[in-house]
Design an enzyme around this catalytic site. Structure first.
Site, short mmCIF file in Angstrom:
data_model
loop_
_atom_site.label_atom_id
_atom_site.label_comp_id
_atom_site.label_asym_id
_atom_site.label_seq_id
_atom_site.Cartn_x
_atom_site.Cartn_y
_atom_site.Cartn_z
N LYS A 23 0.84 -1.21 0.00
CA LYS A 23 0.00 0.00 0.00
C LYS A 23 0.88 1.25 0.00
O LYS A 23 0.65 2.18 -0.77
CB LYS A 23 -0.91 -0.04 1.23
CG LYS A 23 -1.75 1.18 1.47
CD LYS A 23 -2.90 0.88 2.42
CE LYS A 23 -2.60 1.13 3.87
NZ LYS A 23 -2.42 2.53 4.25
N ASP A 77 1.83 -0.29 12.15
CA ASP A 77 0.64 -0.86 11.50
C ASP A 77 0.40 -2.32 11.90
O ASP A 77 -0.70 -2.84 11.69
CB ASP A 77 0.76 -0.78 9.97
CG ASP A 77 0.68 0.67 9.48
OD1 ASP A 77 0.20 1.54 10.24
OD2 ASP A 77 1.12 0.93 8.35
C1 S3P Z 1 2.62 5.19 6.11
C2 S3P Z 1 3.14 5.65 7.28
C3 S3P Z 1 2.56 5.35 8.59
C4 S3P Z 1 1.61 4.17 8.53
C5 S3P Z 1 0.67 4.26 7.37
C6 S3P Z 1 1.44 4.31 6.07
C7 S3P Z 1 3.27 5.55 4.85
O1 S3P Z 1 1.82 6.48 9.03
O2 S3P Z 1 0.91 4.04 9.73
O3 S3P Z 1 -0.20 3.14 7.34
O4 S3P Z 1 2.97 4.93 3.82
O5 S3P Z 1 4.12 6.45 4.86
P1 S3P Z 1 2.55 7.72 9.75
O6 S3P Z 1 3.48 8.33 8.79
O7 S3P Z 1 1.44 8.65 10.14
O8 S3P Z 1 3.22 7.11 10.94
#
Ligand code: S3P
Length: 439
Positions: free
Chosen positions: A26, A325
């Protein structure tokens, strides 16, 4: 439990066996969608995430002038805007996706238009001041409503800044880097805890110059990105999503004779601490056929469960940020471990797609577990027996999937209410789970 759809029933399993290929990561899909949308030329992507979130990013790129073609062979072709987004006719709808909203804000802020970014109810509750602050320092004009979406960006030329990220967030880092490569001057950024570095690899893949200068002390490094850069299209295959694999890796821990093979999974070292955690809990992991594509490591993971049940552990400090996550599913299996799992320094869980600490607590309680809830985590003793229950996903994909895994060792059936939320990141989850479970 506001969801009106039929609940997903999950019955206990005897073991898990088999192999599975997971849809694209993702996090990486978002970045490739966005950079392809601003690059010059046509980017061809294979194994793009099937989750709804990265498709929100694709839809936003279309609204900004990119062309997106879904080919019959499931590859996606994105013809970019060669550095010039158009004024979108309607607000940019980020759906449930914090990544779309925060990273896109940085990418579009240097463009001379007015943009409105909206999202669903959950996204409207999530903190956005964290991206407004650095982008305002760069000269952007951004309006929030009480620190939240809808976001209005009055775009225009930006200048470089030196930024120390106050919270470990790859989304905030990315917003600054995505604005930085288009700003005047060289933007630099220092992270106190190193977060996932997919944006750095993706920017380089699209031809950007970006430097990472290691400092003497530990992992802290300074990133610098010159402004005024143009990106060019690439062909890429997105690695399988390790955060989706996490559900099956945790499920494998629950059965001594489990044997799973997860094909072509992303194993970027800034994400792969999860594999160390699975090993520390007693899982036997073998990593096979590791290759590198555009800076990202991809390999096949074989996992077998521990002979005498999963051990316990303390998760805190930088590790909590690195596997943020995956914490819900680790918490959901914690009662089945021998010594329990304690999670601390994870306050960020309260501002994800839901308050994940509160929802994990609610659902553990429903299944009969005892535990202590802290502001920044949970202390969950081991050696507990859980029973099937009505689970409330709170429309949060990771909560729906985490408790489907807990259900595999519970006594009796579990009803997952709002199970359709899994489609945000992993629409195939329940089908794969059913195929892998032996009952
Ligand atoms: C992500 C960063 C994380 C993660 C999110 C995806 C990313 O969030 O929890 O599911 O793709 O950079 P944060 O940057 O808010 O920690």
């Amino acid at each position: 439990m506001p969801s009106t759809s039929t609940p997903q029933i999950v019955r206990p399993a005897r073991t898990l066996q088999g192999s599975v290929t997971l849809p694209g990561d993702k996090s990486i899909s978002h970045r490739y969608a966005m950079l392809a949308g601003i690059a010059e030329g046509t980017t061809h992507l294979s194994n793009f995430s099937t989750g709804a979130d990265p498709h929100s990013s694709l839809a936003c790129m279309q609204a900004l002038g990119a062309t997106v073609v879904h080919n019959p062979d499931k590859t996606i072709a994105i013809t970019g805007t060669a550095g010039s987004f158009i004024q979108p006719a309607t607000p940019l709808d980020c759906g449930n996706s914090g990544s779309t909203m925060r990273m896109l804000a940085g990418l579009i802020a240097p463009h001379p238009h007015t943009f409105t970014l909206i999202g669903d109810h959950s996204l409207t509750l999530r903190p956005m001041e964290r991206i407004r602050k650095p982008l305002m320092q760069m000269g952007a004009k951004i309006d929030l409503v009480d620190g939240h979406a809808p976001i209005t960006i009055h775009g225009g030329p930006l200048h470089a800044i030196d930024f120390d990220t106050p919270i470990p967030s790859a989304q905030v880092k990315t917003a600054v880097l995505f604005a930085g490569f288009q700003a005047n001057g060289t933007t630099s950024l220092t992270e106190s805890i190193r977060t996932r570095d997919h944006s750095e690899h993706a920017l380089r893949a699209f031809g950007a110059i970006l430097n990472r200068e290691s400092a003497a002390a530990g992992d802290i490094a300074k990133l610098s990105i010159p402004g005024g850069q143009k990106l060019r299209a690439v062909d890429a295959t997105i690695p399988g999503d390790l955060s989706s694999a996490a559900f099956f890796l945790c499920a494998a821990l629950l059965f001594p004779d489990s044997n799973l093979i997860l094909d072509s999974i992303g194993m970027n070292p800034t994400r792969a601490s999860l594999l160390d955690v699975i090993t520390a809990l007693g899982g036997k992991i073998k990593v096979l056929n590791v290759e590198e594509h555009h800076g990202e490591l991809i390999g096949t993971i074989q996992v077998n469960g521990p002979a005498h049940g999963p051990r316990g552990m303390h998760i805190g400090g930088a590790l909590s940020a690195q596997i943020i996550d995956e914490l819900p599913v680790l918490a959901a299996i914690a009662p089945y471990t021998i010594n329990g799992i304690t999670i601390r320094d994870a306050r960020e869980l309260r501002v994800k797609e839901s308050d994940r600490i509160a929802l994990v607590a609610k659902n553990l309680k429903a299944m009969g577990a005892t535990f202590t809830e802290h502001e920044d985590g949970l202390e969950i003793p081991g050696n507990q027996k859980l029973h099937g229950a009505k689970i409330d996903s709170g429309s949060d994909h990771r909560i729906a999937m985490a408790f489907a895994i807990a259900a595999l060792r519970a006594e009796g059936e579990t009803e997952i209410h709002g199970a359709e939320a899994a489609a945000i990141s992993f629409p195939e989850f329940f089908t794969h789970l059913d195929q892998l479970c032996q009952r």
